[in-house]
Scaffold this motif. Structure first.
Motif, PDB file in Angstrom:
ATOM      1  N   GLU A 421       0.903  -1.409  -0.159  1.00 48.16           N
ATOM      2  CA  GLU A 421      -0.316  -0.177   0.105  1.00 48.16           C
ATOM      3  C   GLU A 421       1.012   1.053   0.106  1.00 48.16           C
ATOM      4  N   ARG A 422       0.672   2.033  -1.009  1.00 43.42           N
ATOM      5  CA  ARG A 422       1.666   3.302  -1.405  1.00 43.42           C
ATOM      6  C   ARG A 422       0.787   4.538  -0.604  1.00 43.42           C
ATOM      7  N   CYS A 423      -0.527   4.075  -0.963  1.00 44.40           N
ATOM      8  CA  CYS A 423      -1.741   5.164  -1.439  1.00 44.40           C
ATOM      9  C   CYS A 423      -2.317   5.995  -0.463  1.00 44.40           C
ATOM     10  N   ARG A 424      -2.469   6.424   0.579  1.00 47.05           N
ATOM     11  CA  ARG A 424      -3.527   6.935   1.611  1.00 47.05           C
ATOM     12  C   ARG A 424      -4.172   8.136   1.753  1.00 47.05           C
ATOM     13  N   VAL A 425      -5.658   7.574   2.125  1.00 49.66           N
ATOM     14  CA  VAL A 425      -6.239   8.871   1.993  1.00 49.66           C
ATOM     15  C   VAL A 425      -7.266   9.288   2.684  1.00 49.66           C
ATOM     16  N   MET A 426      -6.584  10.822   3.253  1.00 52.69           N
ATOM     17  CA  MET A 426      -7.560  10.984   5.030  1.00 52.69           C
ATOM     18  C   MET A 426      -8.980  11.715   4.614  1.00 52.69           C
ATOM     19  N   SER A 427     -10.112  11.339   5.148  1.00 51.33           N
ATOM     20  CA  SER A 427     -11.002  11.649   4.915  1.00 51.33           C
ATOM     21  C   SER A 427     -11.323  13.321   5.292  1.00 51.33           C
ATOM     22  N   LEU A 428     -12.046  14.247   5.172  1.00 50.29           N
ATOM     23  CA  LEU A 428     -11.920  15.059   5.385  1.00 50.29           C
ATOM     24  C   LEU A 428     -12.495  15.377   6.363  1.00 50.29           C
ATOM     25  N   ALA A 429     -13.513  14.954   6.934  1.00 49.72           N
ATOM     26  CA  ALA A 429     -15.356  14.584   7.679  1.00 49.72           C
ATOM     27  C   ALA A 429     -14.649  15.255   8.888  1.00 49.72           C
ATOM     28  N   LYS A 430     -14.081  14.275  10.266  1.00 43.61           N
ATOM     29  CA  LYS A 430     -13.400  15.841  10.880  1.00 43.61           C
ATOM     30  C   LYS A 430     -13.182  16.829  11.025  1.00 43.61           C
ATOM     31  N   VAL A 431     -12.334  17.109   9.537  1.00 46.42           N
ATOM     32  CA  VAL A 431     -11.986  18.872   9.856  1.00 46.42           C
ATOM     33  C   VAL A 431     -12.966  19.026   9.502  1.00 46.42           C
ATOM     34  N   ILE A 432     -14.135  18.713   8.749  1.00 45.04           N
ATOM     35  CA  ILE A 432     -15.591  19.673   8.280  1.00 45.04           C
ATOM     36  C   ILE A 432     -16.196  19.961   9.813  1.00 45.04           C
ATOM     37  N   ALA A 433     -16.254  18.689  10.305  1.00 49.29           N
ATOM     38  CA  ALA A 433     -17.103  18.714  11.891  1.00 49.29           C
ATOM     39  C   ALA A 433     -16.745  19.490  12.432  1.00 49.29           C
ATOM     40  N   LYS A 434     -15.275  19.642  12.915  1.00 46.54           N
ATOM     41  CA  LYS A 434     -15.073  20.595  13.875  1.00 46.54           C
ATOM     42  C   LYS A 434     -15.363  21.390  13.783  1.00 46.54           C
ATOM     43  N   TRP A 435     -14.765  22.088  12.712  1.00 46.34           N
ATOM     44  CA  TRP A 435     -15.186  23.854  11.765  1.00 46.34           C
ATOM     45  C   TRP A 435     -16.626  23.867  11.973  1.00 46.34           C
ATOM     46  N   VAL A 436     -17.677  23.393  11.818  1.00 44.34           N
ATOM     47  CA  VAL A 436     -19.095  23.133  12.197  1.00 44.34           C
ATOM     48  C   VAL A 436     -19.463  23.503  13.092  1.00 44.34           C
ATOM     49  N   VAL A 437     -18.893  22.621  14.165  1.00 46.17           N
ATOM     50  CA  VAL A 437     -19.232  22.569  15.730  1.00 46.17           C
ATOM     51  C   VAL A 437     -18.485  24.282  16.265  1.00 46.17           C
ATOM     52  N   LYS A 438     -17.351  24.685  16.107  1.00 48.22           N
ATOM     53  CA  LYS A 438     -16.870  25.670  16.472  1.00 48.22           C
ATOM     54  C   LYS A 438     -17.319  26.955  15.689  1.00 48.22           C
ATOM     55  N   HIS A 439     -18.360  26.917  14.481  1.00 50.59           N
ATOM     56  CA  HIS A 439     -19.068  28.191  14.598  1.00 50.59           C
ATOM     57  C   HIS A 439     -20.580  27.722  14.213  1.00 50.59           C
ATOM     58  N   PRO A 440     -21.075  28.185  15.213  1.00 46.72           N
ATOM     59  CA  PRO A 440     -22.965  28.208  15.321  1.00 46.72           C
ATOM     60  C   PRO A 440     -23.633  29.292  14.855  1.00 46.72           C
ATOM     61  N   LEU A 441     -24.626  29.277  13.972  1.00 43.81           N
ATOM     62  CA  LEU A 441     -25.502  29.683  13.524  1.00 43.81           C
ATOM     63  C   LEU A 441     -26.280  30.349  14.484  1.00 43.81           C
ATOM     64  N   ALA A 442     -26.838  31.769  15.341  1.00 40.23           N
ATOM     65  CA  ALA A 442     -27.735  31.703  15.606  1.00 40.23           C
ATOM     66  C   ALA A 442     -29.354  32.078  14.490  1.00 40.23           C
TER      67      ALA A 442
END
Length: 463
Positions: A421-442
């Motif tokens: 195995e010489r390729c690895r793909v990192m999911s962006l889901a946790k990066v996006i989720a962290k940002w969404v939780v940190k930036h709530p919309l009133a």
């Protein structure tokens, strides 16, 4: 993890364009969404109701359907896919989420296929409660400014101050399309209030050049993102987050046992070093001489990488890295995106000349574009597995959905042949989720009831 509306939490729905199903399902789980992340381009027997059905008429024109319960009075996180030819469909959905007509559920109108609901004012005007638009790969980022151009010897040049041609800065034009408000719809004189448009915010990841794009988005007045200065240490700003920062802390450094003493990060040019050096030093706890770049030189009209490694010392002076990198070194060649991979393989060859045999050389890009071409991806993997490529491992995120799906297919073929195995793909889901939780919309309270005709005339200046 809903947005607040009164005393009740506002539920979250994750919508996505075709190709982003895996990211969307993981994101919905991270956000603890109570609505299944199902968006499809066809209905299958026994399937659960989709939130969005990306169907088409026989002509190929869009025929999109949206589940009312999936979006009404909910915070919608919309993952947009810009590596597909579905930009119009996605922009249409974004406008729809901000204001749509809901015909009254009356049998007599159903019999007539709802043709007179609007004319008879038998409808409600509704919207999502709030919207977060996420574009993992902002495809148009490569043209963010306008230059003057002239024709010289059958070629374009931007060196002529009197050039009579101008670039169309598509990064800014697409930002304008994203920022556009929905049309004030409804017949004049209709007895309906026009609710405030829902607040919306935008997230982009590892943009190549952000300044002009940020100015355009702020100037639109369409976005609820809280203005903050761009932070080079974290790769964050008003509309921005960094996958590279997450990769360094959550993938690359842990694989090294959390020890960066033998780690070097090399950038393919000084521009990338300028953008990411502070981030690497903070995330990995590295010294200036461990963060390097490959200089470039101009040969005629071409710019080429040169044979050397440079770094900035603690006083900001450019220095040549004269010592060879040890055989125990772990060297990461990093950039924000790559089209064909030629810059990465060329950079790896230069690194090998300045490292002892046995050093491990890997590459990371946030966005593996691959020219949106399957044959380019196949050639990339073939080169990667060639012993002369210079690279031991390639990392990327899943931001460019179609290209990454081809990459995964190529890797599946290699695994079937018992190749490493010489390729690895990192999911962006946790990066996006962290940002969404940190930036709530009133969520705004609904406005007083106002006749649509009066509000329409006021906004349009009609006397």
């Amino acid at each position: 993890r809903g947005r607040e509306m009164g005393d009740e939490p506002l539920p979250v729905t994750v919508l996505y364009a075709p190709g982003l199903e895996g990211m969307a399902k993981e994101l919905a789980k991270e956000l603890e969404s109570d609505y299944p992340a199902v968006c499809t381009d066809s209905l299958s027997d026994g399937s659960e109701d989709p939130a969005v059905s990306w169907e088409h008429f026989p002509s190929g024109d869009p025929n999109i359907k949206v589940s009312l319960k999936a979006v009404q009075n909910r915070h919608v996180v919309f993952l947009m896919n810009s590596d597909k030819e579905m930009l119009f469909e996605q922009l249409s959905l974004l406008l729809f989420l901000q204001r749509f007509h809901e015909p009254h559920p009356l049998p007599e109108y159903a019999k007539k296929k709802w043709k007179s609901s609007m004319a008879d004012s038998k409808y409600n005007i509704s919207s999502a409660a709030s919207i977060t638009v996420v574009i993992p790969w902002y495809r148009h980022c490569q043209m963010e400014r306008t230059s003057r151009w002239a024709r010289a010897n059958g070629k374009w040049t931007n060196a002529d101050p009197e050039g009579g041609f101008l670039d169309v800065p598509t990064a800014l034009q697409f930002a304008a399309l994203l920022s556009a408000p929905p049309i004030l719809a409804g017949p004049l004189g209709g007895p309906h209030s026009l609710p405030l448009l829902p607040k919306k915010q935008l997230l982009l990841l590892d943009i190549h050049e952000y300044e002009d794009l940020e100015m355009a988005l702020v100037a639109s007045g369409a976005w609820a993102n809280r203005p903050v200065p761009y932070d080079q240490d974290f790769g964050t700003g008003t509309f921005f987050a960094s996958a590279f920062d997450s990769f360094l802390q959550d993938v690359f450094l842990p694989e090294r046992g959390g020890n960066a003493s033998s780690v070097y990060v090399v950038f393919p040019d000084f521009g990338a070093h300028r953008r990411f050096c502070a981030m690497v030093m903070r995330a990995c706890g590295m010294k200036e001489e461990q963060v390097l770049w490959i200089p470039k030189s101009r040969v005629g009209a071409d710019i080429q990488q040169t044979d050397g490694l440079m770094f900035l010392d603690s006083t900001g002076v450019e220095r040549l890295c004269e010592a060879r990198l040890s055989a125990s070194s772990h060297i990461l060649l990093a950039d924000d995106f790559t089209n064909s991979g030629s810059t990465l393989f060329g950079g790896a060859t230069i690194i090998r000349r300045h490292a002892e045999p046995g050093a491990h050389v890997a590459a990371f890009v946030s966005h593996f574009v691959g020219k949106y071409n399957r044959s380019v991806v196949t050639e990339f993997v073939t080169t990667l597995y060639n012993p002369s490529s210079g690279l031991d491992t390639f990392y990327c995120t899943d931001s460019v959905a179609q290209t990454v799906s081809w990459l995964k297919e190529e890797m599946a073929d290699r695994r079937a042949k018992n190749e490493p195995e010489r390729c690895r793909v990192m999911s962006l889901a946790k990066v996006i989720a962290k940002w969404v939780v940190k930036h709530p919309l009133a969520v705004e309270a609904p406005p007083p009831v106002t006749e649509s005709a009066s509000l329409f005339r006021d906004l349009c200046g009609i006397v």
